[in-house]
Design a protein around this motif. Structure first.
Motif, PDB file in Angstrom:
ATOM      1  N   ALA A 232      28.232  32.212  43.390  1.00 57.67           N
ATOM      2  CA  ALA A 232      28.488  32.876  44.677  1.00 57.67           C
ATOM      3  C   ALA A 232      29.207  34.186  44.361  1.00 57.67           C
ATOM      4  CB  ALA A 232      29.351  31.983  45.543  1.00 57.67           C
ATOM      5  N   PHE A 233      29.356  35.045  45.364  1.00 54.80           N
ATOM      6  CA  PHE A 233      30.035  36.327  45.155  1.00 54.80           C
ATOM      7  C   PHE A 233      31.450  36.076  44.643  1.00 54.80           C
ATOM      8  CE2 PHE A 233      32.596  39.957  46.460  1.00 54.80           C
ATOM      9  CZ  PHE A 233      31.840  40.998  45.966  1.00 54.80           C
ATOM     10  N   ASN A 234      31.804  36.759  43.573  1.00 54.80           N
ATOM     11  CA  ASN A 234      33.082  36.503  42.912  1.00 54.80           C
ATOM     12  C   ASN A 234      34.195  37.346  43.562  1.00 54.80           C
ATOM     13  OD1 ASN A 234      35.151  36.014  41.117  1.00 54.80           O
ATOM     14  ND2 ASN A 234      33.796  36.006  39.338  1.00 54.80           N
ATOM     15  N   VAL A 235      34.736  36.817  44.647  1.00 53.55           N
ATOM     16  CA  VAL A 235      35.755  37.567  45.400  1.00 53.55           C
ATOM     17  C   VAL A 235      36.991  37.826  44.545  1.00 53.55           C
ATOM     18  CG1 VAL A 235      37.092  37.639  47.532  1.00 53.55           C
ATOM     19  CG2 VAL A 235      35.014  36.299  47.439  1.00 53.55           C
ATOM     20  N   ALA A 236      37.362  36.821  43.728  1.00 46.82           N
ATOM     21  CA  ALA A 236      38.576  36.978  42.920  1.00 46.82           C
ATOM     22  C   ALA A 236      38.411  38.145  41.939  1.00 46.82           C
ATOM     23  CB  ALA A 236      38.859  35.683  42.173  1.00 46.82           C
TER      24      ALA A 236
ATOM     25  N   LYS B 197      33.856  57.932  36.248  1.00 43.30           N
ATOM     26  CA  LYS B 197      33.518  56.756  35.437  1.00 43.30           C
ATOM     27  C   LYS B 197      33.043  55.655  36.367  1.00 43.30           C
ATOM     28  CE  LYS B 197      37.519  57.836  32.594  1.00 43.30           C
ATOM     29  NZ  LYS B 197      38.485  58.299  33.594  1.00 43.30           N
ATOM     30  N   LEU B 198      32.366  54.671  35.793  1.00 49.14           N
ATOM     31  CA  LEU B 198      31.953  53.511  36.590  1.00 49.14           C
ATOM     32  C   LEU B 198      32.538  52.268  35.947  1.00 49.14           C
ATOM     33  CD1 LEU B 198      30.107  52.548  38.999  1.00 49.14           C
ATOM     34  CD2 LEU B 198      28.370  52.053  37.268  1.00 49.14           C
ATOM     35  N   ASP B 199      33.209  51.451  36.756  1.00 41.89           N
ATOM     36  CA  ASP B 199      33.727  50.179  36.248  1.00 41.89           C
ATOM     37  C   ASP B 199      33.071  49.058  37.063  1.00 41.89           C
ATOM     38  OD1 ASP B 199      35.155  48.315  34.836  1.00 41.89           O
ATOM     39  OD2 ASP B 199      37.124  48.903  35.582  1.00 41.89           O
ATOM     40  N   THR B 200      33.107  47.841  36.517  1.00 43.20           N
ATOM     41  CA  THR B 200      32.420  46.743  37.199  1.00 43.20           C
ATOM     42  C   THR B 200      33.302  45.491  37.286  1.00 43.20           C
ATOM     43  OG1 THR B 200      31.475  45.918  35.129  1.00 43.20           O
ATOM     44  CG2 THR B 200      30.149  47.491  36.370  1.00 43.20           C
ATOM     45  N   TYR B 201      32.973  44.637  38.248  1.00 44.56           N
ATOM     46  CA  TYR B 201      33.576  43.298  38.351  1.00 44.56           C
ATOM     47  C   TYR B 201      32.426  42.299  38.197  1.00 44.56           C
ATOM     48  CZ  TYR B 201      31.668  43.789  43.041  1.00 44.56           C
ATOM     49  OH  TYR B 201      30.803  44.019  44.089  1.00 44.56           O
ATOM     50  N   ALA B 202      32.749  41.067  37.830  1.00 47.46           N
ATOM     51  CA  ALA B 202      31.699  40.044  37.685  1.00 47.46           C
ATOM     52  C   ALA B 202      31.156  39.713  39.077  1.00 47.46           C
ATOM     53  CB  ALA B 202      32.278  38.803  37.030  1.00 47.46           C
ATOM     54  N   LEU B 203      29.850  39.888  39.262  1.00 51.33           N
ATOM     55  CA  LEU B 203      29.253  39.668  40.592  1.00 51.33           C
ATOM     56  C   LEU B 203      29.335  38.198  41.013  1.00 51.33           C
ATOM     57  CD1 LEU B 203      27.610  40.559  43.064  1.00 51.33           C
ATOM     58  CD2 LEU B 203      25.552  40.511  41.659  1.00 51.33           C
ATOM     59  N   PHE B 204      29.104  37.290  40.054  1.00 52.32           N
ATOM     60  CA  PHE B 204      29.023  35.873  40.418  1.00 52.32           C
ATOM     61  C   PHE B 204      30.168  35.064  39.816  1.00 52.32           C
ATOM     62  CE2 PHE B 204      24.510  37.282  40.439  1.00 52.32           C
ATOM     63  CZ  PHE B 204      24.310  37.145  41.802  1.00 52.32           C
TER      64      PHE B 204
END
Ligand code: PLP
Length: 413
Positions: free
Chosen positions: A159-163, A147-154
């Motif tokens: 800026a890159f959403n490290v959290a 499967k592919l899951d994602t995090y919010a990029l920004f």
């Protein structure tokens, strides 16, 4: 119900990608209204201002000079040794990480992603990437029964959403022992974003922190498909050094591709470059990935591997090629700058573009927005969260006025 002979895992699969759909619609409009009246912003290849596909001149000259028996012959499954050496050199430049490094030839960057999914994630597990991502990542995962899951990029500051990244890494690693993370930078498709060195530090800190539990395995696949058009050669490679000295349960894989950097899109040549502080991990990397090559496509394009090795071994040719790329980089950048300036004038919200083939405009109902743009004979790719515009393929003259039309289409829909 359609009569089917497919195995259960293959049933119902259909590779209808949004990009092909959009480009087919553009093709139809060109046939109806003439090329000069259509803006085709769907193509992921560099076109010149006359909308002709460009081949880097040095690449063409060297390729045409390759002896026929080199073009047609089989190659070693692992790849020609001088190609592999060249791939590591050109990919890392002066920022080669201090680590064990080995390369295995692959059918383009897609081949790297394929092998990484197969060999570094468990069947049924989840692979992680950003919410703005190149569609085939999902197809590659699902075809391999992942499967592919994602995090919010920004984040809110664009800026890159490290959290968001950290939350997803931790949550997936609480459920599975290994995690494959795909990060497309610099010059990300579809936004044109490049992670800063400080953002890379944060990404690697999250990985190192998660890897403190020794039973966890993390593989960071860095998709550098657009690195040769990401800006100054040295500056956009500086993050690579950070992959030295990582714990042995973190492996970095660089996805080197000749598709864009050498304008050899259809020649299907690339390499997966493994970077690890463990010699065992790197020996295993070579062995298992060669095995998967044997089982997937056997060997790859010998002529194209010879091309890279030939250019790399000749300083003059290499310098010439870099100059030619610089011209293309500037051409693409100039087009993007026109769009960005106009977007700012008409208050069209864009995602942060640094460099690369594409820029993106966030939008809802993207299919409808793109359909609305068809009334202006503008063709772009509708993504889940926005519209992708291929500045690599649209002449500056046709970019002019486009931002206002995109803004109007979004406002109407
Ligand atoms: N990664 C990204 C983000 C891409 O956009 C592409 C091509 O469009 C690739 C990888 C792989 O390209 P190839 O398999 O042609 O090397």
């Amino acid at each position: 119900m359609m009569f089917s002979l497919a195995a259960s895992h293959a049933k119902g699969k259909l590779a209808t990608d949004k990009i092909f759909g959009a480009s087919a619609a553009a093709g139809k409009a060109v046939a109806q209204y003439g090329k000069e009246n259509v803006v085709n912003a769907t193509i992921g290849a560099i076109l010149d201002d006359q909308e002709r596909l460009i081949c880097l001149p040095t690449v063409e000259t060297v390729y045409r000079g390759i002896p026929m028996n080199e073009v047609i012959n089989y190659a070693p499954i692992a790849g020609l040794p001088d190609f592999l050496e060249a791939a590591v050199d050109v990919c890392c430049g002066s920022h080669r990480p201090d680590a064990y490094i080995r390369a295995v030839a692959t059918a383009g960057g897609s081949g790297v992603i394929h092998h990484a999914i197969w060999n570094y994630s468990e069947i049924g597990d989840t692979v992680l990437t950003a919410d703005w991502y190149w569609g085939p990542y999902k197809v590659l995962c699902e075809d391999a029964l992942r499967k592919l899951d994602t995090y919010a990029l920004f984040d809110e500051q664009q800026a890159f959403n490290v959290a968001a990244f950290e939350t997803k890494v931790k949550s997936l690693l609480s459920k599975q022992d290994s995690l494959l993370i795909i990060i497309n930078t610099p010059a990300h498709n579809p936004t044109g974003y490049s992670l800063t060195d400080a953002e890379w530090d944060s990404v690697l800190n999250v990985c190192k922190d998660s890897a403190k539990v020794g039973s966890k395995r993390i593989v960071v696949l860095v998709d550098v498909a657009y690195m040769d058009y990401a800006g100054e050669k040295d500056a956009c490679r500086s993050f690579l050094r950070k992959f030295g000295g990582l714990p042995q349960n973190i492996l970095t894989v660089l996805a080197f591709s000749m598709s864009k950097g050498y304008t050899m899109y259809g020649q299907r040549t690339g390499a997966m470059i493994g970077v690890s502080s463990s010699q065992d991990v790197i020996r295993e990397f070579e062995a298992i990935n060669q095995y998967t090559s044997r089982a997937t496509w056997s060997n790859i394009n010998r002529g194209c591997m010879r091309l890279l090795a030939t250019i790399h071994q000749d300083k003059l040719l290499s310098a010439q090629l870099e100059q030619e790329r610089e011209v293309l980089y500037r051409m693409i950048r100039d087009r993007a700058e026109i769009f960005m300036a106009e977007a700012s004038n008409v208050e069209l919200k864009m995602l942060p573009y640094v460099a690369g083939f594409f820029l993106s405009v966030p939008a809802k109902n993207t299919d409808a927005v793109c359909d609305e743009l068809h009334n202006d004979n503008i063709f772009a790719v509708p993504l889940a969260k926005g519209v992708r515009i291929a500045v690599c393929a649209v002449p500056a003259l046709k970019i002019k006025g486009m931002a206002a039309k995109v803004k109007r289409a979004i406002d109407i829909v």
